[in-house]
Write a protein that holds these residues in place. Structure first.
Motif, PDB file in Angstrom:
ATOM      1  N   ILE A 109       0.834  -1.205   0.000  1.00 34.70           N
ATOM      2  CA  ILE A 109       0.000   0.000   0.000  1.00 34.70           C
ATOM      3  C   ILE A 109       0.871   1.257   0.000  1.00 34.70           C
ATOM      4  CG2 ILE A 109      -1.564   1.383   1.441  1.00 34.70           C
ATOM      5  CD1 ILE A 109      -2.925  -1.163   2.305  1.00 34.70           C
ATOM      6  N   MET A 110       1.984   1.210   0.715  1.00 35.92           N
ATOM      7  CA  MET A 110       2.818   2.391   0.882  1.00 35.92           C
ATOM      8  C   MET A 110       3.454   2.861  -0.430  1.00 35.92           C
ATOM      9  SD  MET A 110       2.401   3.068   4.022  1.00 35.92           S
ATOM     10  CE  MET A 110       3.586   4.396   4.128  1.00 35.92           C
ATOM     11  N   TYR A 111       3.638   1.955  -1.364  1.00 34.88           N
ATOM     12  CA  TYR A 111       4.322   2.288  -2.607  1.00 34.88           C
ATOM     13  C   TYR A 111       3.374   2.447  -3.787  1.00 34.88           C
ATOM     14  CZ  TYR A 111       7.956   0.198   0.308  1.00 34.88           C
ATOM     15  OH  TYR A 111       8.788  -0.108   1.354  1.00 34.88           O
ATOM     16  N   SER A 112       2.145   2.032  -3.611  1.00 35.12           N
ATOM     17  CA  SER A 112       1.223   1.861  -4.728  1.00 35.12           C
ATOM     18  C   SER A 112       0.629   3.162  -5.261  1.00 35.12           C
ATOM     19  CB  SER A 112       0.079   0.930  -4.296  1.00 35.12           C
ATOM     20  OG  SER A 112      -0.953   0.939  -5.248  1.00 35.12           O
ATOM     21  N   GLY A 113       0.790   3.395  -6.558  1.00 34.28           N
ATOM     22  CA  GLY A 113       0.083   4.495  -7.202  1.00 34.28           C
ATOM     23  C   GLY A 113      -1.401   4.218  -7.300  1.00 34.28           C
ATOM     24  N   THR A 114      -1.766   2.956  -7.456  1.00 34.21           N
ATOM     25  CA  THR A 114      -3.180   2.561  -7.500  1.00 34.21           C
ATOM     26  C   THR A 114      -3.901   2.996  -6.233  1.00 34.21           C
ATOM     27  OG1 THR A 114      -2.642   0.619  -8.853  1.00 34.21           O
ATOM     28  CG2 THR A 114      -4.753   0.593  -7.698  1.00 34.21           C
ATOM     29  N   VAL A 115      -3.317   2.663  -5.091  1.00 28.48           N
ATOM     30  CA  VAL A 115      -3.939   2.979  -3.807  1.00 28.48           C
ATOM     31  C   VAL A 115      -3.843   4.473  -3.509  1.00 28.48           C
ATOM     32  CG1 VAL A 115      -3.898   2.527  -1.321  1.00 28.48           C
ATOM     33  CG2 VAL A 115      -3.492   0.655  -2.939  1.00 28.48           C
ATOM     34  N   SER A 116      -2.733   5.099  -3.858  1.00 29.16           N
ATOM     35  CA  SER A 116      -2.585   6.535  -3.608  1.00 29.16           C
ATOM     36  C   SER A 116      -3.646   7.346  -4.336  1.00 29.16           C
ATOM     37  CB  SER A 116      -1.190   7.000  -4.018  1.00 29.16           C
ATOM     38  OG  SER A 116      -0.214   6.506  -3.133  1.00 29.16           O
ATOM     39  N   ALA A 117      -4.038   6.902  -5.522  1.00 35.96           N
ATOM     40  CA  ALA A 117      -5.083   7.608  -6.270  1.00 35.96           C
ATOM     41  C   ALA A 117      -6.385   7.643  -5.494  1.00 35.96           C
ATOM     42  CB  ALA A 117      -5.285   6.944  -7.628  1.00 35.96           C
ATOM     43  N   VAL A 118      -6.767   6.513  -4.878  1.00 35.47           N
ATOM     44  CA  VAL A 118      -8.034   6.500  -4.142  1.00 35.47           C
ATOM     45  C   VAL A 118      -7.910   7.213  -2.801  1.00 35.47           C
ATOM     46  CG1 VAL A 118      -8.937   4.478  -5.321  1.00 35.47           C
ATOM     47  CG2 VAL A 118      -7.618   4.153  -3.236  1.00 35.47           C
ATOM     48  N   ILE A 119      -6.724   7.209  -2.220  1.00 39.19           N
ATOM     49  CA  ILE A 119      -6.514   7.992  -1.004  1.00 39.19           C
ATOM     50  C   ILE A 119      -6.678   9.473  -1.309  1.00 39.19           C
ATOM     51  CG2 ILE A 119      -4.789   8.708   0.693  1.00 39.19           C
ATOM     52  CD1 ILE A 119      -3.772   5.835   0.725  1.00 39.19           C
ATOM     53  N   GLU A 120      -6.142   9.916  -2.439  1.00 36.87           N
ATOM     54  CA  GLU A 120      -6.303  11.314  -2.846  1.00 36.87           C
ATOM     55  C   GLU A 120      -7.782  11.658  -3.015  1.00 36.87           C
ATOM     56  OE1 GLU A 120      -5.507  15.195  -3.715  1.00 36.87           O
ATOM     57  OE2 GLU A 120      -4.089  13.682  -2.985  1.00 36.87           O
ATOM     58  N   ALA A 121      -8.533  10.756  -3.608  1.00 32.01           N
ATOM     59  CA  ALA A 121      -9.973  10.984  -3.763  1.00 32.01           C
ATOM     60  C   ALA A 121     -10.654  11.097  -2.402  1.00 32.01           C
ATOM     61  CB  ALA A 121     -10.600   9.859  -4.580  1.00 32.01           C
ATOM     62  N   SER A 122     -10.243  10.269  -1.459  1.00 32.12           N
ATOM     63  CA  SER A 122     -10.850  10.322  -0.124  1.00 32.12           C
ATOM     64  C   SER A 122     -10.518  11.615   0.595  1.00 32.12           C
ATOM     65  CB  SER A 122     -10.418   9.110   0.713  1.00 32.12           C
ATOM     66  OG  SER A 122      -9.060   9.206   1.104  1.00 32.12           O
ATOM     67  N   ILE A 123      -9.323  12.166   0.343  1.00 27.23           N
ATOM     68  CA  ILE A 123      -8.976  13.472   0.913  1.00 27.23           C
ATOM     69  C   ILE A 123      -9.965  14.528   0.440  1.00 27.23           C
ATOM     70  CG2 ILE A 123      -7.224  15.314   0.882  1.00 27.23           C
ATOM     71  CD1 ILE A 123      -5.091  13.100   0.762  1.00 27.23           C
ATOM     72  N   GLU A 124     -10.449  14.367  -0.782  1.00 28.75           N
ATOM     73  CA  GLU A 124     -11.422  15.302  -1.356  1.00 28.75           C
ATOM     74  C   GLU A 124     -12.861  14.938  -0.995  1.00 28.75           C
ATOM     75  OE1 GLU A 124     -10.767  18.099  -2.908  1.00 28.75           O
ATOM     76  OE2 GLU A 124      -8.621  17.752  -2.646  1.00 28.75           O
ATOM     77  N   GLY A 125     -13.030  13.962  -0.107  1.00 24.56           N
ATOM     78  CA  GLY A 125     -14.369  13.602   0.351  1.00 24.56           C
ATOM     79  C   GLY A 125     -15.131  12.687  -0.578  1.00 24.56           C
ATOM     80  N   ILE A 126     -14.416  11.905  -1.379  1.00 21.85           N
ATOM     81  CA  ILE A 126     -15.046  11.021  -2.354  1.00 21.85           C
ATOM     82  C   ILE A 126     -14.831   9.567  -1.937  1.00 21.85           C
ATOM     83  CG2 ILE A 126     -15.045  10.281  -4.773  1.00 21.85           C
ATOM     84  CD1 ILE A 126     -13.769  13.095  -5.359  1.00 21.85           C
ATOM     85  N   PRO A 127     -15.892   8.775  -1.803  1.00 19.12           N
ATOM     86  CA  PRO A 127     -15.716   7.339  -1.552  1.00 19.12           C
ATOM     87  C   PRO A 127     -14.888   6.726  -2.679  1.00 19.12           C
ATOM     88  CG  PRO A 127     -18.013   7.979  -1.306  1.00 19.12           C
ATOM     89  CD  PRO A 127     -17.312   9.155  -1.904  1.00 19.12           C
TER      90      PRO A 127
END
Length: 267
Positions: A109-127
């Motif tokens: 998870i720490m290295y993944s661009g796949t997971v980082s993309a959805v974390i960024e979305a969650s920062i913006e309040g998006i499931p």
């Protein structure tokens, strides 16, 4: 007539990767799909953003789908930021990332661009949900995952979102449809990579290095994502961008930093 949900699709393997093409097809069954993805592979890029160079983002038509698509010269996180800021007609109802070619379980998870993309979305309040298949093959078979991916996304779209936005990391074992036993809600296994660098020389004698490593699972308990995947289950790990270690907050508060500061000044 109820409007279709807006679904943002991205990945880190690049916009032409078979994994994202499969995910786009599945999401077209559920909503109005917008795709913003890197124009080249960005695996292992993590949560990097582009700051010192310009970004290009061009409208493309890769297949005969009904979705609207852009390829971006930046990272997966750049793609999410651009989508929300400039490209979509409104904030998406959900962001999905993948389907990644290869595992993003446990420490990955720490290295993944796949997971980082959805974390960024969650920062913006998006499931948001990141999907990964444990198969690095470019021609991997994504069809066995279709039913489960659609069910997971539908569950999020049709259920009230809690105060803490849902962000899920989903990993799918490399199995035939009939071999998948079901889904397990898990925690992230404790693990690490034992890494080294192969030192080599190019034809001109210049030194270069090639990263190699072995994955080590330090956690053999049955409630982890690694156990689920090894035993034929799809693993779902709820994740968050808050990295606070709450278990030691009280311990740190008990330290007398004023006394420590005076001690350092004296000595």
């Amino acid at each position: 007539m109820k409007k279709k949900p807006i679904i943002l699709v991205t990945n880190d393997d690049g916009i032409i990767a078979p994994g994202i093409r499969a995910l786009i097809h599945y999401m077209n069954l559920l909503g109005d799909v917008y795709v913003v993805a890197p124009n080249k592979a960005q695996s292992g890029i993590g949560h990097a953003i582009t700051m010192n160079t310009i970004l290009h983002c061009d409208s493309v038509k890769i297949d005969n789908g009904i979705q609207k698509e852009w390829e971006c010269s930046g990272t997966p996180v750049d793609c999410v930021k651009l989508a929300i800021s400039d490209l979509l007609p409104r904030k998406p109802d959900i962001c999905v990332s993948g389907i990644n070619h290869g595992s993003n379980s446990s420490v990955n998870i720490m290295y993944s661009g796949t997971v980082s993309a959805v974390i960024e979305a969650s920062i913006e309040g998006i499931p948001s949900v990141g999907f990964s298949l444990l198969d690095f093959n470019w021609n991997a078979d994504f069809e066995p995952s279709k039913k489960y991916i659609c069910q997971i996304v539908e569950k999020i779209l049709h259920n009230p979102v809690p105060k803490k936005i849902i962000t899920l990391n989903v990993n799918i074992p490399k199995l035939k449809k009939e071999e998948i036993k079901g889904v397990k809600i898990c925690r992230q296994a404790e693990s690490k990579w034992k890494e080294s660098f192969n030192k080599r020389y190019n034809p001109k004698g210049r030194t270069y290095y090639w990263l190699v490593g072995d994955f080590i699972n330090l956690d053999k308990k049955v409630d982890t994502d690694e156990w689920a995947l090894e035993n034929g289950y799809i693993s779902i790990v709820p994740i968050q961008f808050d990295l606070t270690n709450y278990s030691i907050l009280d311990l740190l508060k008990s330290w007398n930093f004023i006394v420590l500061f005076i001690f350092l000044l004296i000595f």
